[in-house]
Design a protein around this motif. Structure first.
Motif, PDB file in Angstrom:
ATOM      1  N   GLU A 143     -82.160 -75.479   8.457  1.00 53.57           N
ATOM      2  CA  GLU A 143     -82.547 -76.182   9.552  1.00 53.57           C
ATOM      3  C   GLU A 143     -83.310 -77.153   8.295  1.00 53.57           C
ATOM      4  N   TYR A 144     -84.345 -77.075   7.749  1.00 53.44           N
ATOM      5  CA  TYR A 144     -85.158 -77.951   6.997  1.00 53.44           C
ATOM      6  C   TYR A 144     -83.580 -78.082   6.302  1.00 53.44           C
ATOM      7  N   TRP A 145     -82.340 -77.860   5.788  1.00 56.22           N
ATOM      8  CA  TRP A 145     -81.457 -78.859   4.405  1.00 56.22           C
ATOM      9  C   TRP A 145     -80.673 -79.535   6.110  1.00 56.22           C
ATOM     10  N   ILE A 146     -80.565 -79.447   7.466  1.00 58.22           N
ATOM     11  CA  ILE A 146     -79.629 -79.851   8.179  1.00 58.22           C
ATOM     12  C   ILE A 146     -80.521 -81.134   8.413  1.00 58.22           C
ATOM     13  N   ARG A 147     -81.390 -81.617   8.602  1.00 56.86           N
ATOM     14  CA  ARG A 147     -82.656 -82.503   8.967  1.00 56.86           C
ATOM     15  C   ARG A 147     -83.228 -83.298   7.713  1.00 56.86           C
ATOM     16  N   ASN A 148     -82.797 -82.606   6.447  1.00 59.21           N
ATOM     17  CA  ASN A 148     -83.516 -83.530   5.489  1.00 59.21           C
ATOM     18  C   ASN A 148     -82.402 -83.828   4.646  1.00 59.21           C
ATOM     19  N   PHE A 149     -80.924 -83.445   4.380  1.00 58.90           N
ATOM     20  CA  PHE A 149     -80.367 -83.730   3.658  1.00 58.90           C
ATOM     21  C   PHE A 149     -79.159 -83.927   3.238  1.00 58.90           C
ATOM     22  N   ILE A 150     -78.953 -84.001   5.106  1.00 63.77           N
ATOM     23  CA  ILE A 150     -77.964 -84.540   5.840  1.00 63.77           C
ATOM     24  C   ILE A 150     -77.329 -85.883   6.245  1.00 63.77           C
ATOM     25  N   GLU A 151     -77.324 -86.736   5.962  1.00 65.24           N
ATOM     26  CA  GLU A 151     -76.964 -88.414   6.369  1.00 65.24           C
ATOM     27  C   GLU A 151     -76.060 -88.499   7.992  1.00 65.24           C
ATOM     28  N   ASN A 152     -77.116 -88.945   8.821  1.00 68.00           N
ATOM     29  CA  ASN A 152     -76.918 -89.242  10.220  1.00 68.00           C
ATOM     30  C   ASN A 152     -77.052 -87.919  11.081  1.00 68.00           C
ATOM     31  N   LYS A 153     -77.550 -86.575   9.877  1.00 70.05           N
ATOM     32  CA  LYS A 153     -77.611 -85.513  10.587  1.00 70.05           C
ATOM     33  C   LYS A 153     -76.235 -84.616  10.892  1.00 70.05           C
ATOM     34  N   LYS A 154     -75.313 -85.377  10.250  1.00 65.87           N
ATOM     35  CA  LYS A 154     -73.989 -84.126  10.863  1.00 65.87           C
ATOM     36  C   LYS A 154     -73.968 -83.417  10.376  1.00 65.87           C
ATOM     37  N   PRO A 155     -74.075 -82.723  10.956  1.00 67.68           N
ATOM     38  CA  PRO A 155     -73.111 -80.728  10.247  1.00 67.68           C
ATOM     39  C   PRO A 155     -72.598 -80.579   8.977  1.00 67.68           C
ATOM     40  N   LYS A 156     -72.383 -80.070   8.045  1.00 64.27           N
ATOM     41  CA  LYS A 156     -71.556 -80.077   7.173  1.00 64.27           C
ATOM     42  C   LYS A 156     -70.512 -79.036   6.485  1.00 64.27           C
ATOM     43  N   SER A 157     -70.958 -78.846   5.666  1.00 61.63           N
ATOM     44  CA  SER A 157     -70.121 -77.264   5.681  1.00 61.63           C
ATOM     45  C   SER A 157     -71.245 -76.335   5.770  1.00 61.63           C
ATOM     46  N   PHE A 158     -70.856 -74.673   5.479  1.00 64.70           N
ATOM     47  CA  PHE A 158     -71.972 -73.940   4.734  1.00 64.70           C
ATOM     48  C   PHE A 158     -71.519 -73.510   3.138  1.00 64.70           C
ATOM     49  N   GLU A 159     -70.207 -73.692   2.504  1.00 68.91           N
ATOM     50  CA  GLU A 159     -70.281 -74.296   1.052  1.00 68.91           C
ATOM     51  C   GLU A 159     -71.364 -75.357   0.449  1.00 68.91           C
ATOM     52  N   GLU A 160     -71.108 -76.352   1.019  1.00 69.42           N
ATOM     53  CA  GLU A 160     -72.567 -77.570   1.181  1.00 69.42           C
ATOM     54  C   GLU A 160     -73.833 -77.108   1.072  1.00 69.42           C
ATOM     55  N   PHE A 161     -73.984 -76.484   1.575  1.00 69.04           N
ATOM     56  CA  PHE A 161     -76.144 -76.185   1.375  1.00 69.04           C
ATOM     57  C   PHE A 161     -76.296 -74.504   1.169  1.00 69.04           C
ATOM     58  N   SER A 162     -74.232 -74.186   0.843  1.00 64.38           N
ATOM     59  CA  SER A 162     -74.784 -73.112  -0.877  1.00 64.38           C
ATOM     60  C   SER A 162     -75.354 -73.653  -2.093  1.00 64.38           C
ATOM     61  N   LYS A 163     -74.186 -74.458  -1.543  1.00 66.53           N
ATOM     62  CA  LYS A 163     -74.268 -74.998  -3.145  1.00 66.53           C
ATOM     63  C   LYS A 163     -75.992 -76.037  -3.807  1.00 66.53           C
ATOM     64  N   PHE A 164     -76.006 -76.324  -2.695  1.00 61.66           N
ATOM     65  CA  PHE A 164     -77.970 -76.693  -2.764  1.00 61.66           C
ATOM     66  C   PHE A 164     -78.742 -75.637  -3.196  1.00 61.66           C
ATOM     67  N   LEU A 165     -78.510 -74.413  -2.040  1.00 57.78           N
ATOM     68  CA  LEU A 165     -79.318 -72.886  -3.143  1.00 57.78           C
ATOM     69  C   LEU A 165     -78.964 -72.261  -4.290  1.00 57.78           C
ATOM     70  N   ASN A 166     -77.389 -72.986  -4.263  1.00 59.55           N
ATOM     71  CA  ASN A 166     -77.033 -72.417  -6.023  1.00 59.55           C
ATOM     72  C   ASN A 166     -77.838 -73.083  -7.080  1.00 59.55           C
ATOM     73  N   GLU A 167     -77.609 -74.781  -6.908  1.00 58.23           N
ATOM     74  CA  GLU A 167     -78.636 -75.475  -8.155  1.00 58.23           C
ATOM     75  C   GLU A 167     -80.050 -75.557  -7.835  1.00 58.23           C
ATOM     76  N   LYS A 168     -80.054 -74.166  -7.122  1.00 62.75           N
ATOM     77  CA  LYS A 168     -82.196 -74.758  -6.991  1.00 62.75           C
ATOM     78  C   LYS A 168     -82.663 -76.142  -6.382  1.00 62.75           C
ATOM     79  N   LYS A 169     -81.475 -76.738  -5.600  1.00 65.42           N
ATOM     80  CA  LYS A 169     -82.635 -77.593  -5.064  1.00 65.42           C
ATOM     81  C   LYS A 169     -82.999 -78.042  -3.665  1.00 65.42           C
ATOM     82  N   LEU A 170     -82.941 -76.161  -3.657  1.00 69.00           N
ATOM     83  CA  LEU A 170     -83.079 -76.270  -2.365  1.00 69.00           C
ATOM     84  C   LEU A 170     -83.766 -74.805  -2.538  1.00 69.00           C
ATOM     85  N   ARG A 171     -84.942 -74.334  -2.419  1.00 67.66           N
ATOM     86  CA  ARG A 171     -85.290 -72.542  -2.830  1.00 67.66           C
ATOM     87  C   ARG A 171     -86.396 -72.283  -1.818  1.00 67.66           C
TER      88      ARG A 171
END
Length: 411
Positions: free
Chosen positions: A291-319
Protein backbone atom coordinates in the motif's frame (compact mmCIF):
# COMPACT_ATOMS: atom_id res chain seq x y z
CA UNK A 1 -33.98 -98.78 97.36
CA UNK A 2 -31.23 -98.81 94.77
CA UNK A 3 -33.65 -100.43 92.36
CA UNK A 4 -36.13 -97.59 92.81
CA UNK A 5 -33.43 -94.97 92.15
CA UNK A 6 -32.33 -96.80 89.02
CA UNK A 7 -35.94 -97.06 87.87
CA UNK A 8 -36.53 -93.33 88.34
CA UNK A 9 -33.31 -92.50 86.43
CA UNK A 10 -34.34 -94.74 83.57
CA UNK A 11 -37.77 -93.14 83.53
CA UNK A 12 -36.25 -89.66 83.25
CA UNK A 13 -33.95 -90.75 80.43
CA UNK A 14 -36.78 -92.44 78.57
CA UNK A 15 -39.02 -89.38 79.04
CA UNK A 16 -36.26 -87.09 77.75
CA UNK A 17 -35.74 -89.27 74.72
CA UNK A 18 -39.45 -89.36 74.01
CA UNK A 19 -39.70 -85.51 74.39
CA UNK A 20 -36.69 -84.99 72.10
CA UNK A 21 -38.18 -87.31 69.50
CA UNK A 22 -41.55 -85.57 69.64
CA UNK A 23 -39.90 -82.11 69.32
CA UNK A 24 -37.69 -83.25 66.47
CA UNK A 25 -40.68 -84.70 64.62
CA UNK A 26 -42.59 -81.41 65.21
CA UNK A 27 -39.68 -79.29 63.92
CA UNK A 28 -39.32 -81.57 60.92
CA UNK A 29 -42.95 -81.12 60.12
CA UNK A 30 -42.61 -77.31 60.43
CA UNK A 31 -39.49 -77.38 58.21
CA UNK A 32 -41.33 -79.46 55.63
CA UNK A 33 -44.23 -76.99 55.85
CA UNK A 34 -42.05 -73.79 55.63
CA UNK A 35 -39.44 -75.00 53.12
CA UNK A 36 -41.50 -74.12 50.03
CA UNK A 37 -41.94 -70.60 51.38
CA UNK A 38 -38.23 -70.32 52.16
CA UNK A 39 -37.31 -71.58 48.71
CA UNK A 40 -39.76 -69.09 47.20
CA UNK A 41 -38.20 -66.20 49.16
CA UNK A 42 -34.72 -67.33 48.21
CA UNK A 43 -35.69 -67.41 44.55
CA UNK A 44 -37.35 -63.99 44.85
CA UNK A 45 -34.17 -62.60 46.43
CA UNK A 46 -32.05 -63.98 43.59
CA UNK A 47 -34.45 -62.49 41.05
CA UNK A 48 -34.39 -59.13 42.82
CA UNK A 49 -30.59 -59.11 43.08
CA UNK A 50 -30.34 -60.00 39.40
CA UNK A 51 -32.71 -57.16 38.52
CA UNK A 52 -30.72 -54.72 40.67
CA UNK A 53 -27.46 -55.75 38.98
CA UNK A 54 -29.09 -55.41 35.58
CA UNK A 55 -30.49 -51.96 36.49
CA UNK A 56 -27.08 -50.88 37.80
CA UNK A 57 -25.39 -52.01 34.60
CA UNK A 58 -28.03 -50.28 32.49
CA UNK A 59 -27.77 -47.10 34.56
CA UNK A 60 -23.97 -47.17 34.38
CA UNK A 61 -24.18 -47.58 30.61
CA UNK A 62 -26.65 -44.67 30.36
CA UNK A 63 -24.39 -42.51 32.54
CA UNK A 64 -21.38 -43.27 30.35
CA UNK A 65 -23.40 -42.52 27.20
CA UNK A 66 -24.70 -39.30 28.77
CA UNK A 67 -21.23 -38.18 29.84
CA UNK A 68 -19.94 -38.86 26.32
CA UNK A 69 -22.84 -36.91 24.85
CA UNK A 70 -22.25 -33.99 27.21
CA UNK A 71 -18.52 -34.03 26.40
CA UNK A 72 -19.25 -34.13 22.66
CA UNK A 73 -21.80 -31.33 23.06
CA UNK A 74 -19.26 -29.22 24.92
CA UNK A 75 -16.66 -29.84 22.23
CA UNK A 76 -19.13 -28.86 19.53
CA UNK A 77 -20.17 -25.75 21.44
CA UNK A 78 -16.55 -24.71 21.99
CA UNK A 79 -15.80 -25.42 18.33
CA UNK A 80 -18.71 -23.30 17.19
CA UNK A 81 -17.96 -20.56 19.72
CA UNK A 82 -14.48 -20.20 18.24
CA UNK A 83 -15.88 -19.18 14.89
CA UNK A 84 -14.72 -15.63 14.20
CA UNK A 85 -18.16 -14.23 13.49
CA UNK A 86 -20.31 -11.61 15.13
CA UNK A 87 -23.50 -12.34 13.16
CA UNK A 88 -24.85 -15.14 15.31
CA UNK A 89 -26.27 -13.81 18.59
CA UNK A 90 -28.52 -16.91 18.66
CA UNK A 91 -25.37 -18.96 19.16
CA UNK A 92 -24.60 -17.08 22.34
CA UNK A 93 -28.14 -17.75 23.54
CA UNK A 94 -27.76 -21.46 22.79
CA UNK A 95 -24.50 -21.48 24.69
CA UNK A 96 -26.19 -19.84 27.66
CA UNK A 97 -29.14 -22.29 27.47
CA UNK A 98 -26.78 -25.23 27.61
CA UNK A 99 -25.24 -24.16 30.89
CA UNK A 100 -28.64 -23.12 32.26
CA UNK A 101 -29.76 -26.76 31.84
CA UNK A 102 -26.95 -27.86 34.12
CA UNK A 103 -28.16 -25.41 36.76
CA UNK A 104 -31.69 -26.83 36.32
CA UNK A 105 -30.38 -30.23 37.37
CA UNK A 106 -28.87 -28.72 40.53
CA UNK A 107 -32.14 -26.96 41.29
CA UNK A 108 -34.17 -30.19 40.87
CA UNK A 109 -31.76 -32.11 43.05
CA UNK A 110 -32.03 -29.58 45.88
CA UNK A 111 -35.85 -29.77 45.73
CA UNK A 112 -36.18 -33.53 45.43
CA UNK A 113 -33.43 -34.86 47.67
CA UNK A 114 -34.29 -36.67 50.94
CA UNK A 115 -34.15 -33.43 52.92
CA UNK A 116 -35.19 -30.76 50.37
CA UNK A 117 -33.41 -27.39 50.41
CA UNK A 118 -36.11 -25.13 48.97
CA UNK A 119 -34.38 -21.85 49.82
CA UNK A 120 -31.13 -22.98 48.25
CA UNK A 121 -33.04 -24.22 45.19
CA UNK A 122 -34.74 -20.84 44.80
CA UNK A 123 -31.37 -19.07 45.07
CA UNK A 124 -29.94 -21.38 42.42
CA UNK A 125 -32.89 -20.52 40.18
CA UNK A 126 -32.27 -16.77 40.58
CA UNK A 127 -28.55 -17.15 40.01
CA UNK A 128 -29.22 -19.38 37.00
CA UNK A 129 -31.31 -16.69 35.30
CA UNK A 130 -28.74 -13.98 36.00
CA UNK A 131 -25.92 -16.23 34.86
CA UNK A 132 -27.73 -17.07 31.63
CA UNK A 133 -27.92 -13.38 30.69
CA UNK A 134 -24.26 -12.79 31.59
CA UNK A 135 -23.07 -15.87 29.70
CA UNK A 136 -24.99 -14.75 26.62
CA UNK A 137 -23.60 -11.21 26.76
CA UNK A 138 -20.08 -12.52 27.39
CA UNK A 139 -20.19 -14.83 24.36
CA UNK A 140 -21.51 -12.09 22.07
CA UNK A 141 -18.66 -9.80 23.18
CA UNK A 142 -16.17 -12.66 22.70
CA UNK A 143 -17.44 -13.25 19.15
CA UNK A 144 -17.03 -9.58 18.31
CA UNK A 145 -13.53 -9.38 19.78
CA UNK A 146 -12.44 -12.55 17.96
CA UNK A 147 -13.93 -11.24 14.72
CA UNK A 148 -12.16 -7.89 14.98
CA UNK A 149 -8.87 -9.52 16.02
CA UNK A 150 -9.06 -11.66 12.89
CA UNK A 151 -9.47 -8.54 10.75
CA UNK A 152 -7.00 -6.40 12.70
CA UNK A 153 -4.29 -8.53 14.41
CA UNK A 154 -2.83 -5.57 16.31
CA UNK A 155 -6.04 -5.24 18.38
CA UNK A 156 -4.85 -8.11 20.59
CA UNK A 157 -2.17 -5.77 21.93
CA UNK A 158 -4.80 -3.44 23.38
CA UNK A 159 -6.66 -6.08 25.39
CA UNK A 160 -5.71 -6.05 29.05
CA UNK A 161 -4.75 -9.35 30.65
CA UNK A 162 -5.14 -7.95 34.14
CA UNK A 163 -8.00 -5.84 35.46
CA UNK A 164 -5.45 -3.54 37.09
CA UNK A 165 -3.72 -2.88 33.80
CA UNK A 166 -3.62 0.76 32.84
CA UNK A 167 -5.53 1.25 29.61
CA UNK A 168 -5.10 4.16 27.18
CA UNK A 169 -8.63 5.44 27.63
CA UNK A 170 -9.60 9.01 28.40
CA UNK A 171 -13.02 10.14 29.52
CA UNK A 172 -14.34 13.25 27.85
CA UNK A 173 -15.04 16.04 30.30
CA UNK A 174 -12.69 14.64 32.91
CA UNK A 175 -11.13 17.57 34.73
CA UNK A 176 -7.85 15.67 34.84
CA UNK A 177 -7.63 16.01 31.08
CA UNK A 178 -6.88 19.72 31.23
CA UNK A 179 -4.58 20.44 28.29
CA UNK A 180 -2.00 22.14 30.49
CA UNK A 181 -2.14 19.69 33.38
CA UNK A 182 1.28 18.40 34.36
CA UNK A 183 1.19 14.61 33.97
CA UNK A 184 4.18 14.40 36.32
CA UNK A 185 1.58 14.70 39.09
CA UNK A 186 0.39 11.17 38.25
CA UNK A 187 3.70 9.77 39.45
CA UNK A 188 4.19 11.88 42.60
CA UNK A 189 2.34 12.54 45.81
CA UNK A 190 0.94 16.09 46.19
CA UNK A 191 3.55 16.72 48.88
CA UNK A 192 6.40 15.59 46.62
CA UNK A 193 5.14 17.70 43.74
CA UNK A 194 4.91 20.83 45.89
CA UNK A 195 8.14 20.43 47.86
CA UNK A 196 10.65 19.11 45.29
CA UNK A 197 12.58 21.39 42.90
CA UNK A 198 11.49 20.96 39.28
CA UNK A 199 14.59 18.99 38.24
CA UNK A 200 14.19 16.48 41.06
CA UNK A 201 10.44 16.02 40.72
CA UNK A 202 10.64 15.61 36.93
CA UNK A 203 13.41 13.03 37.31
CA UNK A 204 11.49 11.19 40.04
CA UNK A 205 8.40 11.05 37.83
CA UNK A 206 10.47 9.75 34.90
CA UNK A 207 12.09 7.08 37.08
CA UNK A 208 8.72 5.88 38.34
CA UNK A 209 7.32 5.87 34.83
CA UNK A 210 10.19 3.64 33.68
CA UNK A 211 9.91 1.30 36.68
CA UNK A 212 6.14 0.89 36.42
CA UNK A 213 5.46 -2.86 36.18
CA UNK A 214 1.75 -2.42 35.57
CA UNK A 215 1.87 -0.88 32.12
CA UNK A 216 -0.78 -1.78 29.60
CA UNK A 217 0.03 -3.65 26.40
CA UNK A 218 -0.43 -0.35 24.59
CA UNK A 219 2.15 1.42 26.82
CA UNK A 220 4.63 -1.47 26.50
CA UNK A 221 4.17 -1.42 22.74
CA UNK A 222 4.75 2.34 22.70
CA UNK A 223 8.01 1.97 24.64
CA UNK A 224 9.13 -0.77 22.28
CA UNK A 225 8.39 1.31 19.18
CA UNK A 226 10.35 4.23 20.66
CA UNK A 227 13.25 1.88 21.41
CA UNK A 228 13.31 0.47 17.87
CA UNK A 229 12.98 3.99 16.44
CA UNK A 230 15.92 5.13 18.56
CA UNK A 231 18.05 2.23 17.29
CA UNK A 232 17.33 3.16 13.68
CA UNK A 233 17.99 6.83 14.43
CA UNK A 234 21.45 5.79 15.64
CA UNK A 235 21.95 4.07 12.27
CA UNK A 236 21.32 7.32 10.44
CA UNK A 237 17.68 6.89 9.50
CA UNK A 238 15.07 9.63 9.80
CA UNK A 239 12.13 8.26 11.75
CA UNK A 240 8.38 8.65 11.42
CA UNK A 241 6.32 7.01 14.15
CA UNK A 242 3.05 5.74 12.69
CA UNK A 243 1.80 3.36 15.37
CA UNK A 244 2.28 5.82 18.22
CA UNK A 245 0.83 8.83 16.40
CA UNK A 246 -1.78 7.37 14.06
CA UNK A 247 -3.05 4.67 16.41
CA UNK A 248 -5.77 2.64 14.71
CA UNK A 249 -5.01 4.29 11.37
CA UNK A 250 -1.39 3.15 11.15
CA UNK A 251 -2.34 0.36 8.70
CA UNK A 252 -0.08 -2.08 10.54
CA UNK A 253 3.14 -0.13 10.09
CA UNK A 254 4.59 1.20 13.33
CA UNK A 255 7.72 2.96 12.07
CA UNK A 256 8.83 4.34 8.72
CA UNK A 257 12.61 4.69 8.69
CA UNK A 258 14.15 6.52 5.71
CA UNK A 259 17.52 6.98 4.11
CA UNK A 260 18.25 8.24 0.58
CA UNK A 261 16.88 5.58 -1.83
CA UNK A 262 15.76 3.33 1.02
CA UNK A 263 12.54 3.08 3.05
CA UNK A 264 12.02 0.60 5.88
CA UNK A 265 8.43 -0.28 6.85
CA UNK A 266 8.78 -1.65 10.37
CA UNK A 267 6.24 -3.49 12.44
CA UNK A 268 7.12 -3.91 16.14
CA UNK A 269 5.77 -6.55 18.50
CA UNK A 270 6.89 -6.64 22.14
CA UNK A 271 5.28 -9.88 23.29
CA UNK A 272 5.95 -12.36 26.08
CA UNK A 273 8.41 -15.14 25.25
CA UNK A 274 5.75 -17.87 25.38
CA UNK A 275 3.81 -16.25 22.54
CA UNK A 276 4.59 -16.74 18.86
CA UNK A 277 4.11 -14.48 15.87
CA UNK A 278 1.89 -16.14 13.28
CA UNK A 279 1.68 -15.68 9.53
CA UNK A 280 -1.28 -13.28 9.66
CA UNK A 281 1.04 -10.58 11.02
CA UNK A 282 3.48 -11.19 8.17
CA UNK A 283 0.66 -10.90 5.65
CA UNK A 284 -0.44 -7.63 7.24
CA UNK A 285 3.07 -6.15 7.03
CA UNK A 286 3.46 -7.27 3.43
CA UNK A 287 0.08 -5.76 2.53
CA UNK A 288 0.78 -2.42 4.18
CA UNK A 289 4.21 -2.28 2.48
CA UNK A 290 2.52 -2.71 -0.88
CA UNK A 291 0.00 0.00 0.00
CA UNK A 292 2.88 2.34 0.85
CA UNK A 293 4.53 1.53 -2.51
CA UNK A 294 1.32 2.28 -4.41
CA UNK A 295 0.86 5.62 -2.66
CA UNK A 296 4.45 6.83 -2.73
CA UNK A 297 6.35 5.18 -5.58
CA UNK A 298 3.87 4.97 -8.43
CA UNK A 299 3.45 8.01 -10.63
CA UNK A 300 -0.14 9.20 -11.03
CA UNK A 301 -1.09 6.41 -8.58
CA UNK A 302 -1.72 4.05 -11.49
CA UNK A 303 -1.25 0.41 -10.44
CA UNK A 304 1.69 -1.37 -11.99
CA UNK A 305 2.68 -5.00 -12.11
CA UNK A 306 3.53 -7.11 -9.10
CA UNK A 307 6.92 -7.77 -10.71
CA UNK A 308 7.79 -4.07 -10.35
CA UNK A 309 6.84 -4.17 -6.69
CA UNK A 310 9.00 -7.28 -6.23
CA UNK A 311 11.89 -5.43 -7.87
CA UNK A 312 11.68 -2.69 -5.21
CA UNK A 313 11.81 -5.37 -2.51
CA UNK A 314 14.68 -7.30 -4.06
CA UNK A 315 16.75 -4.13 -4.57
CA UNK A 316 16.17 -3.14 -0.92
CA UNK A 317 14.62 0.17 -1.93
CA UNK A 318 11.60 -0.83 0.12
CA UNK A 319 12.24 -3.09 3.14
CA UNK A 320 9.41 -4.62 5.18
CA UNK A 321 10.94 -5.46 8.58
CA UNK A 322 9.33 -7.41 11.41
CA UNK A 323 11.00 -6.53 14.72
CA UNK A 324 9.89 -8.55 17.74
CA UNK A 325 10.85 -9.56 21.27
CA UNK A 326 9.58 -13.11 20.75
CA UNK A 327 9.86 -15.73 18.01
CA UNK A 328 7.94 -16.50 14.85
CA UNK A 329 6.16 -19.74 14.04
CA UNK A 330 7.67 -21.92 11.30
CA UNK A 331 4.81 -21.04 8.98
CA UNK A 332 5.34 -17.31 9.65
CA UNK A 333 9.06 -17.67 8.84
CA UNK A 334 8.22 -19.55 5.66
CA UNK A 335 5.82 -16.82 4.55
CA UNK A 336 8.29 -14.05 5.50
CA UNK A 337 10.99 -15.67 3.38
CA UNK A 338 8.62 -16.02 0.42
CA UNK A 339 7.45 -12.39 0.69
CA UNK A 340 10.89 -10.80 1.28
CA UNK A 341 9.95 -9.71 4.81
CA UNK A 342 13.04 -9.30 6.99
CA UNK A 343 12.82 -10.81 10.47
CA UNK A 344 14.51 -9.57 13.63
CA UNK A 345 13.27 -11.86 16.40
CA UNK A 346 14.08 -12.35 20.08
CA UNK A 347 14.99 -8.67 20.45
CA UNK A 348 13.97 -7.59 23.97
CA UNK A 349 13.26 -4.01 25.01
CA UNK A 350 16.58 -2.41 25.95
CA UNK A 351 17.63 0.71 27.78
CA UNK A 352 17.65 3.94 25.82
CA UNK A 353 17.43 7.66 26.62
CA UNK A 354 13.79 8.79 26.90
CA UNK A 355 14.05 12.58 27.15
CA UNK A 356 13.73 14.32 23.80
CA UNK A 357 15.73 17.55 23.59
CA UNK A 358 14.19 19.46 20.71
CA UNK A 359 15.04 22.82 19.11
CA UNK A 360 12.17 24.88 17.68
CA UNK A 361 12.52 27.97 15.53
CA UNK A 362 10.09 30.85 16.09
CA UNK A 363 9.93 34.58 15.40
CA UNK A 364 12.18 35.28 18.38
CA UNK A 365 14.90 32.77 17.53
CA UNK A 366 15.26 29.22 18.73
CA UNK A 367 13.62 27.53 21.72
CA UNK A 368 15.36 24.61 23.35
CA UNK A 369 12.73 22.37 24.90
CA UNK A 370 12.85 18.90 26.39
CA UNK A 371 9.89 16.50 26.49
CA UNK A 372 9.28 13.71 28.99
CA UNK A 373 7.47 10.53 27.82
CA UNK A 374 4.24 11.68 29.50
CA UNK A 375 4.23 15.15 27.83
CA UNK A 376 1.68 16.17 25.22
CA UNK A 377 3.97 16.63 22.21
CA UNK A 378 6.42 13.85 23.05
CA UNK A 379 5.29 11.39 20.37
CA UNK A 380 5.15 14.00 17.62
CA UNK A 381 8.56 15.45 18.42
CA UNK A 382 11.26 14.25 16.01
CA UNK A 383 14.87 14.44 17.15
CA UNK A 384 17.73 14.93 14.69
CA UNK A 385 16.20 17.45 12.29
CA UNK A 386 18.34 20.26 13.72
CA UNK A 387 21.90 20.48 14.93
CA UNK A 388 22.10 20.30 18.71
CA UNK A 389 19.07 18.05 19.21
CA UNK A 390 19.63 14.85 21.16
CA UNK A 391 18.17 12.25 23.52
CA UNK A 392 19.01 12.68 27.21
CA UNK A 393 18.98 10.02 29.92
CA UNK A 394 18.38 12.45 32.80
CA UNK A 395 16.57 15.73 33.38
CA UNK A 396 19.77 17.24 34.72
CA UNK A 397 21.59 16.34 31.50
CA UNK A 398 18.90 18.09 29.44
CA UNK A 399 18.80 21.23 31.60
CA UNK A 400 22.59 21.47 31.74
CA UNK A 401 22.52 21.59 27.93
CA UNK A 402 20.21 24.63 28.12
CA UNK A 403 16.85 22.93 27.51
CA UNK A 404 13.72 23.68 29.51
CA UNK A 405 10.64 21.51 30.09
CA UNK A 406 7.78 21.89 27.61
CA UNK A 407 5.02 24.18 28.88
CA UNK A 408 2.20 22.00 27.54
CA UNK A 409 2.26 18.72 29.36
CA UNK A 410 -0.81 16.71 28.61
CA UNK A 411 -0.16 13.34 27.02
Amino acid sequence: MEFIVILIGLSIIIWGAISWTIKTISNSNKYIELKPQFDSLKEARKTHESKVEKDKAELSSRIIKWEKKVENDKKEIIKISKQKSMGFPWLAEAYADYFALKDDEIEKYLKNKKHPAYTAAENVKIIKNEKRVLVKENKIISYKINYFEKLFPWLSELIAEDEDEEMPVRIEGDSNNDENEDRVKHYLTPEEYKSLPSVERNQMALDRYLKNRNKSKWAIGRDYEMYVGYLYTQKGYSIEYKGIIDGFEDLGRDIIAKKPNEVCIIQCKCWAQHKKIHEKHIFQLFGTTMEYWIRNFIENKKPKSFEEFSKFLNEKKLRPIFYTSTRLSEKAKEMANALCVEILESKPLGEFPRIKCNINSDGFGQSKIYHLPMDQQYDRTIIGNRSGEFYAYTVKEAENAGFRRAFRHRF
